[in-house]
Design a protein around this motif. Structure first.
Motif, mmCIF file in Angstrom:
data_model
loop_
_atom_site.group_PDB
_atom_site.id
_atom_site.type_symbol
_atom_site.label_atom_id
_atom_site.label_comp_id
_atom_site.label_asym_id
_atom_site.label_seq_id
_atom_site.Cartn_x
_atom_site.Cartn_y
_atom_site.Cartn_z
ATOM 1 N N GLU A 39 -10.197 -10.394 4.331
ATOM 2 C CA GLU A 39 -9.099 -10.089 5.255
ATOM 3 C C GLU A 39 -8.681 -11.314 6.066
ATOM 4 O OE1 GLU A 39 -10.200 -6.801 7.672
ATOM 5 O OE2 GLU A 39 -10.038 -5.325 6.039
ATOM 6 N N LYS A 40 -9.610 -12.188 6.371
ATOM 7 C CA LYS A 40 -9.281 -13.383 7.156
ATOM 8 C C LYS A 40 -8.281 -14.280 6.420
ATOM 9 C CE LYS A 40 -13.700 -13.499 9.620
ATOM 10 N NZ LYS A 40 -14.957 -14.264 9.860
ATOM 11 N N TYR A 41 -8.344 -14.279 5.083
ATOM 12 C CA TYR A 41 -7.433 -15.110 4.293
ATOM 13 C C TYR A 41 -6.066 -14.457 4.102
ATOM 14 C CZ TYR A 41 -11.299 -18.191 2.949
ATOM 15 O OH TYR A 41 -12.348 -19.085 2.965
ATOM 16 N N VAL A 42 -6.019 -13.125 4.123
ATOM 17 C CA VAL A 42 -4.774 -12.429 3.746
ATOM 18 C C VAL A 42 -4.157 -11.654 4.902
ATOM 19 C CG1 VAL A 42 -5.549 -12.274 1.353
ATOM 20 C CG2 VAL A 42 -6.000 -10.360 2.912
ATOM 21 N N GLN A 43 -4.617 -11.895 6.117
ATOM 22 C CA GLN A 43 -4.200 -11.064 7.243
ATOM 23 C C GLN A 43 -2.728 -11.200 7.618
ATOM 24 O OE1 GLN A 43 -6.469 -12.134 10.736
ATOM 25 N NE2 GLN A 43 -6.476 -14.296 10.198
ATOM 26 N N ARG A 44 -2.055 -12.207 7.123
ATOM 27 C CA ARG A 44 -0.622 -12.351 7.416
ATOM 28 C C ARG A 44 0.254 -11.666 6.379
ATOM 29 N NH1 ARG A 44 0.190 -18.492 9.909
ATOM 30 N NH2 ARG A 44 -1.356 -18.267 11.601
ATOM 31 N N ILE A 45 -0.369 -11.036 5.410
ATOM 32 C CA ILE A 45 0.362 -10.312 4.374
ATOM 33 C C ILE A 45 0.403 -8.835 4.746
ATOM 34 C CG2 ILE A 45 0.343 -9.629 1.936
ATOM 35 C CD1 ILE A 45 -1.039 -12.266 1.323
ATOM 36 N N GLY A 46 1.529 -8.186 4.534
ATOM 37 C CA GLY A 46 1.651 -6.777 4.845
ATOM 38 C C GLY A 46 0.622 -5.927 4.121
ATOM 39 N N LEU A 47 0.133 -4.899 4.809
ATOM 40 C CA LEU A 47 -0.855 -3.959 4.257
ATOM 41 C C LEU A 47 -2.140 -4.672 3.822
ATOM 42 C CD1 LEU A 47 1.614 -1.879 2.029
ATOM 43 C CD2 LEU A 47 0.899 -1.376 4.366
#
Length: 211
Positions: free
Chosen positions: A73-81
């Motif tokens: 989640e730390k890597y993808v937290q700026r992506i929706g959902l």
């Protein structure tokens, strides 16, 4: 739209862009799978920004699984959902390791059995990673198919089936990418750029823009 027009449309696409490709950045089928899952309701640009940071640290099912959901989640937290996508990807990695020796399966049934992978995502993987002549219908393709109208239909599946039937066989492998790029940059949702359209004289859309 008649068969001669359809053939000419794809002949022009092929001449203008002989080797179309996805704008998602990847080097392996697994990286592509991760990127496509992340791209749902998100831009390719945002996904690429995330995976450029993620893949150097984790680009295999085992490595991604080792991150855990919170780590991913730390890597993808700026992506929706991002929370649900991270959860799906962790579960997918578990399945790939348990059932497929850590490899991305090359069949629709096995792909669609993975969490977060529906028919469209499976078709992207089959087409882009494994070279199958299948059609993944996203919002751009759905719009273009109905607007031109190349393959009108009320549902994504109906449009997919009509495209598979209507697109000349020799162009089918690359048609997915051509139509996405056409919808993304020329035949845009709010205002199609008809004056700069490669196929404006072939298109049967009655409300063409003048500038």
């Amino acid at each position: 739209m008649n068969a001669a027009k359809r053939r000419e449309i794809f002949a022009r696409f092929a001449t203008a862009n002989p080797h179309p490709a996805t704008e998602l950045e990847y080097t392996t089928p697994f990286e592509l799978l991760v990127a496509v899952v992340l791209s749902a309701q998100a831009t390719d640009k945002s996904v690429n920004l995330a995976t450029r940071a993620l893949f150097p640290h984790a680009n295999t099912p085992a490595a991604l699984l080792a991150l855990g959901q919170a780590g991913l989640e730390k890597y993808v937290q700026r992506i929706g959902l991002y929370k649900s996508k991270a959860r799906h990807l962790i579960k997918t990695c578990q399945i790939l390791l348990a059932r497929h020796n850590g490899e991305v399966p090359a069949t629709r049934a096995a792909l669609e059995a993975l969490p977060g992978v529906g028919r469209k995502t499976a078709n992207v993987i089959l087409n882009t990673a494994f070279g199958e002549a299948v059609m993944a219908v996203d919002t751009h393709i759905f719009r273009v198919a109905n607007r031109i109208p190349l393959a009108p239909g009320k549902t994504v599946l109906e449009v997919e089936h009509r495209l598979m039937k209507n697109i000349p066989r020799e162009y089918l492998q690359d048609a997915h990418h051509w139509l996405i790029l056409h919808g993304r940059y020329t035949c845009k949702a709010r205002k199609p750029d008809c004056p700069h359209c490669l196929i404006a004289d072939l298109c049967e859309y009655p409300q063409k823009t003048a500038g």
